[in-house]
Design an enzyme around this catalytic site. Structure first.
Site, PDB file in Angstrom:
ATOM      1  N   TYR A 186      11.593   8.847   0.797  1.00  0.00           N
ATOM      2  CA  TYR A 186      11.566   7.798  -0.184  1.00  0.00           C
ATOM      3  C   TYR A 186      11.923   8.195  -1.397  1.00  0.00           C
ATOM      4  O   TYR A 186      12.122   7.275  -2.313  1.00  0.00           O
ATOM      5  CB  TYR A 186       9.972   7.445  -0.450  1.00  0.00           C
ATOM      6  CG  TYR A 186       9.383   6.482   0.736  1.00  0.00           C
ATOM      7  CD1 TYR A 186       9.666   5.388   1.405  1.00  0.00           C
ATOM      8  CD2 TYR A 186       8.264   7.291   1.557  1.00  0.00           C
ATOM      9  CE1 TYR A 186       9.137   5.111   2.474  1.00  0.00           C
ATOM     10  CE2 TYR A 186       7.775   6.995   2.722  1.00  0.00           C
ATOM     11  CZ  TYR A 186       8.273   5.714   3.230  1.00  0.00           C
ATOM     12  OH  TYR A 186       7.532   4.720   4.139  1.00  0.00           O
ATOM     13  N   ASN A 235       7.463  -5.979  -1.111  1.00  0.00           N
ATOM     14  CA  ASN A 235       7.763  -4.712  -0.160  1.00  0.00           C
ATOM     15  C   ASN A 235       6.434  -4.720   0.297  1.00  0.00           C
ATOM     16  O   ASN A 235       5.381  -4.213  -0.103  1.00  0.00           O
ATOM     17  CB  ASN A 235       8.065  -3.259  -0.926  1.00  0.00           C
ATOM     18  CG  ASN A 235       8.286  -2.375   0.099  1.00  0.00           C
ATOM     19  OD1 ASN A 235       7.770  -2.359   1.273  1.00  0.00           O
ATOM     20  ND2 ASN A 235       8.623  -1.191  -0.583  1.00  0.00           N
ATOM     21  N   ALA A 285       3.440  -0.733   5.090  1.00  0.00           N
ATOM     22  CA  ALA A 285       2.968  -0.898   6.096  1.00  0.00           C
ATOM     23  C   ALA A 285       2.788  -2.202   6.997  1.00  0.00           C
ATOM     24  O   ALA A 285       2.623  -2.376   8.214  1.00  0.00           O
ATOM     25  CB  ALA A 285       1.758   0.248   6.799  1.00  0.00           C
ATOM     26  N   ARG A 311       5.120  11.192  -2.582  1.00  0.00           N
ATOM     27  CA  ARG A 311       4.886  10.835  -1.232  1.00  0.00           C
ATOM     28  C   ARG A 311       6.144  10.814  -0.314  1.00  0.00           C
ATOM     29  O   ARG A 311       7.316  10.331  -0.714  1.00  0.00           O
ATOM     30  CB  ARG A 311       4.382   9.352  -1.021  1.00  0.00           C
ATOM     31  CG  ARG A 311       4.373   8.634   0.313  1.00  0.00           C
ATOM     32  CD  ARG A 311       4.091   7.213   0.214  1.00  0.00           C
ATOM     33  NE  ARG A 311       4.103   6.867   1.710  1.00  0.00           N
ATOM     34  CZ  ARG A 311       4.499   5.663   2.086  1.00  0.00           C
ATOM     35  NH1 ARG A 311       4.840   4.542   0.998  1.00  0.00           N
ATOM     36  NH2 ARG A 311       4.249   5.143   3.129  1.00  0.00           N
ATOM     37  N   GLU A 330      12.286  -9.443   1.393  1.00  0.00           N
ATOM     38  CA  GLU A 330      11.478  -8.452   1.594  1.00  0.00           C
ATOM     39  C   GLU A 330      12.364  -7.288   1.342  1.00  0.00           C
ATOM     40  O   GLU A 330      13.454  -7.409   1.697  1.00  0.00           O
ATOM     41  CB  GLU A 330      11.070  -8.494   3.251  1.00  0.00           C
ATOM     42  CG  GLU A 330      10.440  -7.348   3.608  1.00  0.00           C
ATOM     43  CD  GLU A 330       9.655  -7.571   4.848  1.00  0.00           C
ATOM     44  OE1 GLU A 330       9.182  -8.411   5.179  1.00  0.00           O
ATOM     45  OE2 GLU A 330       9.739  -6.542   5.774  1.00  0.00           O
ATOM     46  N   HIS A 347      12.808  -2.910   1.636  1.00  0.00           N
ATOM     47  CA  HIS A 347      12.158  -1.646   1.791  1.00  0.00           C
ATOM     48  C   HIS A 347      12.962  -0.501   1.234  1.00  0.00           C
ATOM     49  O   HIS A 347      14.431  -0.541   1.386  1.00  0.00           O
ATOM     50  CB  HIS A 347      12.190  -1.254   3.440  1.00  0.00           C
ATOM     51  CG  HIS A 347      11.427  -2.346   4.119  1.00  0.00           C
ATOM     52  ND1 HIS A 347       9.887  -2.133   4.114  1.00  0.00           N
ATOM     53  CD2 HIS A 347      11.427  -3.662   4.733  1.00  0.00           C
ATOM     54  CE1 HIS A 347       9.280  -3.264   4.786  1.00  0.00           C
ATOM     55  NE2 HIS A 347      10.273  -4.107   5.374  1.00  0.00           N
ATOM     56  N   ARG A 377      13.961   4.556  11.977  1.00  0.00           N
ATOM     57  CA  ARG A 377      12.731   5.482  11.834  1.00  0.00           C
ATOM     58  C   ARG A 377      12.240   5.470  13.071  1.00  0.00           C
ATOM     59  O   ARG A 377      12.382   5.131  13.981  1.00  0.00           O
ATOM     60  CB  ARG A 377      12.039   5.173  10.449  1.00  0.00           C
ATOM     61  CG  ARG A 377      12.709   5.333   9.102  1.00  0.00           C
ATOM     62  CD  ARG A 377      12.084   5.270   8.066  1.00  0.00           C
ATOM     63  NE  ARG A 377      10.795   6.140   7.945  1.00  0.00           N
ATOM     64  CZ  ARG A 377       9.720   5.814   6.994  1.00  0.00           C
ATOM     65  NH1 ARG A 377       9.769   5.168   6.190  1.00  0.00           N
ATOM     66  NH2 ARG A 377       8.592   6.657   7.235  1.00  0.00           N
ATOM     67  N   PRO A 401       0.720  -1.417   0.210  1.00  0.00           N
ATOM     68  CA  PRO A 401      -0.086   0.017   0.019  1.00  0.00           C
ATOM     69  C   PRO A 401       0.882   1.456  -0.005  1.00  0.00           C
ATOM     70  O   PRO A 401       2.056   1.344   0.569  1.00  0.00           O
ATOM     71  CB  PRO A 401      -0.751  -0.123   1.280  1.00  0.00           C
ATOM     72  CG  PRO A 401       0.025  -1.106   2.287  1.00  0.00           C
ATOM     73  CD  PRO A 401       0.634  -2.084   1.244  1.00  0.00           C
ATOM     74  N   ASN A 402       0.267   2.285  -0.711  1.00  0.00           N
ATOM     75  CA  ASN A 402       0.772   3.467  -0.694  1.00  0.00           C
ATOM     76  C   ASN A 402       2.115   3.736  -1.676  1.00  0.00           C
ATOM     77  O   ASN A 402       2.394   4.682  -1.944  1.00  0.00           O
ATOM     78  CB  ASN A 402       1.153   4.171   0.786  1.00  0.00           C
ATOM     79  CG  ASN A 402      -0.107   4.466   1.372  1.00  0.00           C
ATOM     80  OD1 ASN A 402      -1.081   4.897   0.870  1.00  0.00           O
ATOM     81  ND2 ASN A 402      -0.050   3.702   2.642  1.00  0.00           N
TER      82      ASN A 402
HETATM   83  C1  DQA Z   1       8.455   0.908   3.304  1.00  0.00           C
HETATM   84  C2  DQA Z   1       8.542   1.382   5.067  1.00  0.00           C
HETATM   85  C3  DQA Z   1       7.182   1.178   5.769  1.00  0.00           C
HETATM   86  O1  DQA Z   1       7.378   1.371   7.189  1.00  0.00           O
HETATM   87  C4  DQA Z   1       6.208   2.141   5.204  1.00  0.00           C
HETATM   88  O2  DQA Z   1       5.037   2.155   5.871  1.00  0.00           O
HETATM   89  C5  DQA Z   1       6.066   2.089   3.809  1.00  0.00           C
HETATM   90  C6  DQA Z   1       7.493   1.920   2.849  1.00  0.00           C
HETATM   91  C7  DQA Z   1       9.716   1.382   2.679  1.00  0.00           C
HETATM   92  O3  DQA Z   1       9.581   0.800   1.621  1.00  0.00           O
HETATM   93  O4  DQA Z   1      10.618   1.791   3.294  1.00  0.00           O
HETATM   94  O5  DQA Z   1       4.967   2.210   3.326  1.00  0.00           O
HETATM   95  O6  DQA Z   1       8.133  -0.301   3.257  1.00  0.00           O
END
Ligand code: DQA
Length: 144
Positions: free
Chosen positions: A22, A73, A76, A17, A97, A99, A106, A9-10
């Site tokens: 990011y 990825n 959240a 964003r 995984e 990120h 963080r 998500p997102n």
């Molecule tokens: C994320 C890190 C997560 O904590 C966050 O909620 C994201 C992006 C990253 O790629 O750094 O949406 O997965």
């Protein structure tokens, strides 16, 4: 060798964003980078992005017997989803995984990833490079 890349998500909002965290690359930019890296490695890749936990689970389940590995990825959901963690345990291929940000540098709540407990490994903090390094690591895992 076929690899499925699943963005949670997102991540469709990348580019606008929280660019300080990011970066300014869009999801399309990242997918293009991964596509180029995959071509160099001789790996076939496909991409998915979803906001929904259940859809991540469905994508992962449908990957069994169809793909050799997954670059995930969970965004959240990494920090909350025992359901996705259970699916990673259940499938017949390795999951790496990734990120973009360094989740350990963080907020406190981001430091734990329940999905990472079931992944073969995690690459975190290298921006789009996390996906490229993750793909290399996944290929090595599959060839070992
Ligand atoms: C994320 C890190 C997560 O904590 C966050 O909620 C994201 C992006 C990253 O790629 O750094 O949406 O997965």
């Amino acid at each position: 060798m076929k690899v499925m890349v699943v963005h949670g998500p997102n991540l469709n909002l990348l580019g606008s964003r929280e660019v300080d965290i990011y970066g300014d690359q869009t999801l399309e930019d990242i997918n293009a980078l991964v596509t180029a890296a995959a071509a160099d490695l001789g790996v076939e890749v496909e991409f998915h992005q979803t906001q929904r936990e259940g859809e991540i689970i469905e994508l992962l389940q449908a990957g069994s017997g169809r793909v050799d590995g997954v670059l995930l990825n969970p965004a959240a959901y990494s920090h909350t989803s025992r359901a996705i963690a259970d699916t990673i345990r259940a499938v017949d291929y390795p999951v790496v995984e990734v990120h973009l940000s360094n989740i350990h540098a963080r907020e406190e709540w981001r430091r734990a990833s329940v999905t990472a407990e079931e992944a073969v490994g995690v690459v975190t903090g290298f921006g789009a490079g996390s996906y490229v390094v993750g793909l290399q690591a996944l290929k090595r895992t599959l060839e070992a």
